[in-house]
Enzyme design. Structure first.
Site, PDB file in Angstrom:
ATOM      1  N   SER A   1      44.369 -85.721-100.387  1.00 59.43           N
ATOM      2  CA  SER A   1      45.000 -85.574 -99.048  1.00 59.43           C
ATOM      3  C   SER A   1      45.389 -83.882 -98.639  1.00 59.43           C
ATOM      4  CB  SER A   1      46.137 -86.292 -98.996  1.00 59.43           C
ATOM      5  OG  SER A   1      47.224 -85.890 -99.841  1.00 59.43           O
TER       6      SER A   1
ATOM      7  N   HIS B   1      50.440 -98.709 -54.174  1.00 58.77           N
ATOM      8  CA  HIS B   1      49.283 -99.382 -54.379  1.00 58.77           C
ATOM      9  C   HIS B   1      48.077 -98.069 -53.610  1.00 58.77           C
ATOM     10  CE1 HIS B   1      51.019-103.497 -54.630  1.00 58.77           C
ATOM     11  NE2 HIS B   1      51.972-102.656 -53.872  1.00 58.77           N
TER      12      HIS B   1
ATOM     13  N   SER C   1      31.336 -75.603 -62.174  1.00 56.28           N
ATOM     14  CA  SER C   1      30.192 -76.536 -62.598  1.00 56.28           C
ATOM     15  C   SER C   1      29.061 -75.757 -62.984  1.00 56.28           C
ATOM     16  CB  SER C   1      30.075 -77.688 -61.527  1.00 56.28           C
ATOM     17  OG  SER C   1      28.541 -78.025 -61.540  1.00 56.28           O
TER      18      SER C   1
ATOM     19  N   LYS D   1      31.831 -76.231 -56.651  1.00 53.33           N
ATOM     20  CA  LYS D   1      32.805 -76.931 -57.463  1.00 53.33           C
ATOM     21  C   LYS D   1      33.813 -76.090 -57.872  1.00 53.33           C
ATOM     22  CE  LYS D   1      32.720 -80.644 -58.743  1.00 53.33           C
ATOM     23  NZ  LYS D   1      32.507 -82.052 -59.022  1.00 53.33           N
TER      24      LYS D   1
ATOM     25  N   GLU E   1      42.478 -83.096 -65.978  1.00 54.88           N
ATOM     26  CA  GLU E   1      41.702 -84.343 -66.495  1.00 54.88           C
ATOM     27  C   GLU E   1      41.883 -84.460 -67.966  1.00 54.88           C
ATOM     28  OE1 GLU E   1      37.776 -84.394 -63.996  1.00 54.88           O
ATOM     29  OE2 GLU E   1      38.691 -82.314 -64.012  1.00 54.88           O
TER      30      GLU E   1
ATOM     31  N   LYS F   1      49.265 -89.056 -91.743  1.00 55.02           N
ATOM     32  CA  LYS F   1      49.684 -87.504 -91.156  1.00 55.02           C
ATOM     33  C   LYS F   1      48.484 -87.078 -90.263  1.00 55.02           C
ATOM     34  CE  LYS F   1      50.351 -87.109 -95.526  1.00 55.02           C
ATOM     35  NZ  LYS F   1      51.192 -88.342 -95.572  1.00 55.02           N
TER      36      LYS F   1
HETATM   37  N1  ARG Z   1      49.665 -88.169-100.614  1.00 56.06           N
HETATM   38  C1  ARG Z   1      50.623 -89.362-100.626  1.00 56.06           C
HETATM   39  C2  ARG Z   1      50.856 -89.559 -99.109  1.00 56.06           C
HETATM   40  O1  ARG Z   1      50.804 -88.986 -98.251  1.00 56.06           O
HETATM   41  C3  ARG Z   1      51.739 -89.050-101.526  1.00 56.06           C
HETATM   42  C4  ARG Z   1      51.691 -89.068-102.722  1.00 56.06           C
HETATM   43  C5  ARG Z   1      51.814 -90.757-103.491  1.00 56.06           C
HETATM   44  N2  ARG Z   1      50.694 -90.888-104.341  1.00 56.06           N
HETATM   45  C6  ARG Z   1      51.025 -91.564-105.467  1.00 56.06           C
HETATM   46  N3  ARG Z   1      50.136 -91.752-106.232  1.00 56.06           N
HETATM   47  N4  ARG Z   1      51.794 -92.502-105.498  1.00 56.06           N
HETATM   48  O2  ARG Z   1      51.521 -90.654 -99.017  1.00 56.06           O
END
Ligand code: ARG
Length: 456
Positions: free
Chosen positions: A23, A156, A277, A283, A290, A325
């Site tokens: 990650s 409306h 444009s 334009k 937008e 995330k």
């Molecule tokens: N990267 C994981 C998360 O974002 C946290 C790590 C948890 N990893 C694990 N093997 N328990 O949630």
């Protein structure tokens, strides 16, 4: 050993698996929060006697140094770094040596990532609420600038009743205020320390969570370790509040886009906030607005993805949660960048008052005439019917209400007396709406005053 968890593995893990489960690309954005959390954790371990003074100093000092490397862009990630936590621990070991192995006592990456996310969100919420306040101020300035000019309000997308342009801007200040308060409210729920929860059941190591909370500025401590490591409701909350706020910005943008068309011609946007444009030389497009409208759609999609991510997870932690995330960061980026860009553009929006005045139809006064009759004792439904008849008559005879003389009006109801003529005026109409929250100059002036006090 390549990986911190390799002890129980007979054979090495496939490269592809490591790549897929990593990650780092995403959570490296949390690096400085991870450092901050780890420094406080080291101090808490020292308080329990797990680290002696010297070890604490070494770990804290090295973590600070790593923080500097990260800030200066000098930190080198390795292919074996699975996530930001392991990357920092690996670097800590490289610099500080054996003592680094003690840092992960009484914690798991499961509680560590929640801590990082919460520290990050506390900062982001402060940035967002600050920008919301600034945008409210920009809207308030517009409300003052255009007091007491009148336009037609729309329902409306048809002209409804005359309204002060200031009243329109004040309506967005109200919406943003609710968004701001929702963020503040969410902040209070984020403000709960997850540390001490470990993987999911707590820790047997003495751990002074209160001390840790004080170091990091948390006012509460989690009361349940399973809850702490496994719920991401605080993320769903921020995602939905952000999306609601984006919807407000999107609706405002839609008005600007519409009012900026040749057909409406209510708004003039400065050249430097538009684009052209590649083919049509004439334009000048309101792209910023937008894109805000478009980005709000993406925010809805990402938010919905996060809700789906959570819905069927068995307790407690599951790796699925790692996927939270990317969407969260993107949602916050969308909101922060949209707020910032509106702060640039809103002060520059100019209204074409002449055109607005030209386009407002007399028919927007019909409700006032109905209410006039009500005040003369006519039941509202009957008054509504009478005024409907007047509008029909005007349309048939190609007249506006203002062009009717008193004798013509009289034919529709004997309750009309001469004073009704005074009513046929859009400024008058506005001032009649003196109910609390209505658009009369009196109400709007008071609201501008109130917001000036709040936003000063
Ligand atoms: N990267 C994981 C998360 O974002 C946290 C790590 C948890 N990893 C694990 N093997 N328990 O949630």
């Amino acid at each position: 050993m390549k990986y911190m968890w390799e002890g129980r593995f007979e054979k090495g893990v496939e490269e592809k698996i490591i790549e897929f489960t990593s990650s780092l690309d995403v959570d490296k954005n949390l690096a400085l929060y991870d450092i901050k959390g780890s420094i406080a954790h080291a101090k808490t371990l020292a308080k329990s006697g797990i680290l002696n003074k010297k070890e604490e100093k070494k770990i804290v000092g090295t973590l600070k140094k790593i923080g500097e490397e990260i800030k200066e862009g000098k930190f080198k990630f390795c292919s074996t770094d699975e996530d930001i936590h392991t990357a920092i621990e690996r670097r800590l070991t490289e610099i500080a040596g054996k003592v680094a192995e003690k840092l992960h006592t009484a914690r798991s990456r499961n509680d560590q990532i929640v801590l990082d996310e919460k520290l990050y969100l506390k900062d982001e919420i402060k940035k967002i609420t600050h920008l919301i306040r600034k945008l409210q101020k920009a809207f308030l300035k517009k409300a003052e600038e255009y007091f007491p000019y009148v336009m037609s309000a729309y329902t409306h997308l048809q002209q409804s009743q005359p309204v002060l342009i200031s009243h329109y801007f004040l309506s967005y200040i109200e919406m943003l205020e609710r968004d701001r308060k929702r963020f503040e409210d969410a902040y209070r729920r984020i403000d709960v320390l997850p540390s001490g929860s470990g993987a999911c059941c707590g820790t047997s190591i003495p751990y002074d969570a209160e001390y840790m909370a004080n170091l990091l500025g948390f006012t509460k401590i989690s009361r349940n370790s399973m809850d702490a490591v496994s719920d991401r409701d605080f993320i769903l909350e921020v995602a939905s509040i952000s999306t609601i706020c984006m919807l407000h910005l999107s609706r405002f943008s839609e008005d600007v886009i519409l009012w900026n068309t040749q057909e409406f011609n209510y708004i003039i946007l400065p050249d430097r906030f538009c684009t052209g444009s590649s083919i049509m030389p004439h334009k000048k497009n309101p792209d910023v607005f937008e894109l805000i409208r478009g980005k709000s759609a993406i925010s809805i999609g990402l938010m919905s993805g996060l809700f789906n991510l959570m819905k069927s997870l068995p307790l407690s932690y599951n790796r699925d949660l790692q996927e939270d995330k990317k969407s969260l960061f993107e949602i916050l980026y969308i909101l922060l960048s949209s707020l910032s860009i509106l702060l640039l553009v809103v002060p520059e929006i100019k209204f074409n008052l002449e055109e607005i005045n030209k386009k407002i139809s007399d028919f927007t006064l019909s409700t006032d005439i109905a209410e006039y009759l009500v005040k003369k004792g006519v039941p509202f439904r009957e008054a509504h019917k009478i005024c409907g008849g007047i509008v029909k008559y005007c349309l048939k005879n190609n007249k506006t209400i203002k062009e009717l003389d008193f004798e013509e009006l009289k034919k529709f109801s004997d309750k009309f007396s001469k004073d009704v003529i005074n009513l046929l005026n859009i400024e008058k109409s506005v001032n009649l709406k003196n109910s609390k929250g209505g658009t009369s100059s009196y109400q709007v002036k008071n609201e501008i005053k109130r917001w000036k006090r709040i936003l000063k």
